[in-house]
Write a protein that holds these residues in place. Structure first.
Motif, PDB file in Angstrom:
ATOM      1  N   LYS A  90       4.648   9.253   6.690  1.00  0.00           N
ATOM      2  CA  LYS A  90       5.678   8.207   6.525  1.00  0.00           C
ATOM      3  C   LYS A  90       5.416   7.036   7.452  1.00  0.00           C
ATOM      4  O   LYS A  90       5.520   5.876   7.037  1.00  0.00           O
ATOM      5  N   SER A  91       5.103   7.317   8.698  1.00  0.00           N
ATOM      6  CA  SER A  91       4.876   6.226   9.645  1.00  0.00           C
ATOM      7  C   SER A  91       3.628   5.432   9.281  1.00  0.00           C
ATOM      8  O   SER A  91       3.608   4.204   9.401  1.00  0.00           O
ATOM      9  N   GLN A  92       2.585   6.113   8.798  1.00  0.00           N
ATOM     10  CA  GLN A  92       1.391   5.391   8.364  1.00  0.00           C
ATOM     11  C   GLN A  92       1.689   4.513   7.153  1.00  0.00           C
ATOM     12  O   GLN A  92       1.228   3.366   7.075  1.00  0.00           O
ATOM     13  N   ALA A  93       2.467   5.032   6.214  1.00  0.00           N
ATOM     14  CA  ALA A  93       2.825   4.245   5.033  1.00  0.00           C
ATOM     15  C   ALA A  93       3.662   3.036   5.430  1.00  0.00           C
ATOM     16  O   ALA A  93       3.448   1.925   4.928  1.00  0.00           O
ATOM     17  N   ALA A  94       4.610   3.250   6.333  1.00  0.00           N
ATOM     18  CA  ALA A  94       5.451   2.140   6.788  1.00  0.00           C
ATOM     19  C   ALA A  94       4.602   1.078   7.484  1.00  0.00           C
ATOM     20  O   ALA A  94       4.808  -0.132   7.289  1.00  0.00           O
ATOM     21  N   ASP A  95       3.642   1.512   8.292  1.00  0.00           N
ATOM     22  CA  ASP A  95       2.758   0.556   8.969  1.00  0.00           C
ATOM     23  C   ASP A  95       1.928  -0.231   7.963  1.00  0.00           C
ATOM     24  O   ASP A  95       1.742  -1.439   8.111  1.00  0.00           O
ATOM     25  N   LEU A 126       2.723  -0.874   4.869  1.00  0.00           N
ATOM     26  CA  LEU A 126       3.589  -1.783   4.096  1.00  0.00           C
ATOM     27  C   LEU A 126       3.919  -3.044   4.879  1.00  0.00           C
ATOM     28  O   LEU A 126       4.314  -4.048   4.293  1.00  0.00           O
ATOM     29  N   LYS A 127       3.771  -3.017   6.185  1.00  0.00           N
ATOM     30  CA  LYS A 127       4.031  -4.206   7.002  1.00  0.00           C
ATOM     31  C   LYS A 127       2.849  -5.174   6.978  1.00  0.00           C
ATOM     32  O   LYS A 127       2.991  -6.323   7.375  1.00  0.00           O
ATOM     33  N   ASP A 128       1.702  -4.722   6.503  1.00  0.00           N
ATOM     34  CA  ASP A 128       0.504  -5.556   6.437  1.00  0.00           C
ATOM     35  C   ASP A 128       0.693  -6.641   5.377  1.00  0.00           C
ATOM     36  O   ASP A 128       1.018  -6.339   4.226  1.00  0.00           O
ATOM     37  N   PRO A 129       0.499  -7.913   5.733  1.00  0.00           N
ATOM     38  CA  PRO A 129       0.694  -9.006   4.767  1.00  0.00           C
ATOM     39  C   PRO A 129      -0.187  -8.880   3.522  1.00  0.00           C
ATOM     40  O   PRO A 129       0.242  -9.236   2.422  1.00  0.00           O
ATOM     41  N   GLN A 130      -1.402  -8.393   3.669  1.00  0.00           N
ATOM     42  CA  GLN A 130      -2.276  -8.245   2.503  1.00  0.00           C
ATOM     43  C   GLN A 130      -1.715  -7.205   1.543  1.00  0.00           C
ATOM     44  O   GLN A 130      -1.734  -7.407   0.326  1.00  0.00           O
ATOM     45  N   VAL A 131      -1.204  -6.114   2.083  1.00  0.00           N
ATOM     46  CA  VAL A 131      -0.617  -5.075   1.236  1.00  0.00           C
ATOM     47  C   VAL A 131       0.628  -5.624   0.547  1.00  0.00           C
ATOM     48  O   VAL A 131       0.856  -5.381  -0.646  1.00  0.00           O
TER      49      VAL A 131
END
Length: 93
Positions: free
Chosen positions: A40-45, A47-52
């Motif tokens: 979950k924490s990796q996915a949340a991180d 999703l914060k990436d502007p490219q993603v």
């Protein structure tokens, strides 16, 4: 020079303690709840990436575009079917 029994026992106890800590750490890492929390924490991180976020935005826009195109197509098809029904009714009269 030979080591005395007390030094050997201390080494054995120190190694046993280190091994117990290592096993506890491995058990915690292999815990399904810990694995899920890490995912979950990796996915949340990510999703914060502007490219993603940009990629997800493009995908969402594409999905909305496809839905709109399908709705428009279905409405046109419905209108065409209704026109064909009218023509058939007029011919059969």
């Amino acid at each position: 020079m030979a080591r005395n029994i007390d030094a050997i026992q201390r080494d054995i106890e120190r190694n046993r303690t280190q091994l117990a800590r290592t096993l506890d750490e491995l058990a915690e890492r292999a815990n399904p709840k810990s694995l899920a929390d890490d995912a979950k924490s990796q996915a949340a991180d990510r999703l914060k990436d502007p490219q993603v976020q940009a990629i997800l935005g493009v995908c969402a826009a594409a999905v909305v575009g496809l839905i709109v195109a399908k709705v428009v197509s279905n409405r046109k098809r419905g209108a065409e079917i209704e026109r064909i029904r009218e023509l058939i009714e007029n011919v059969s009269k």
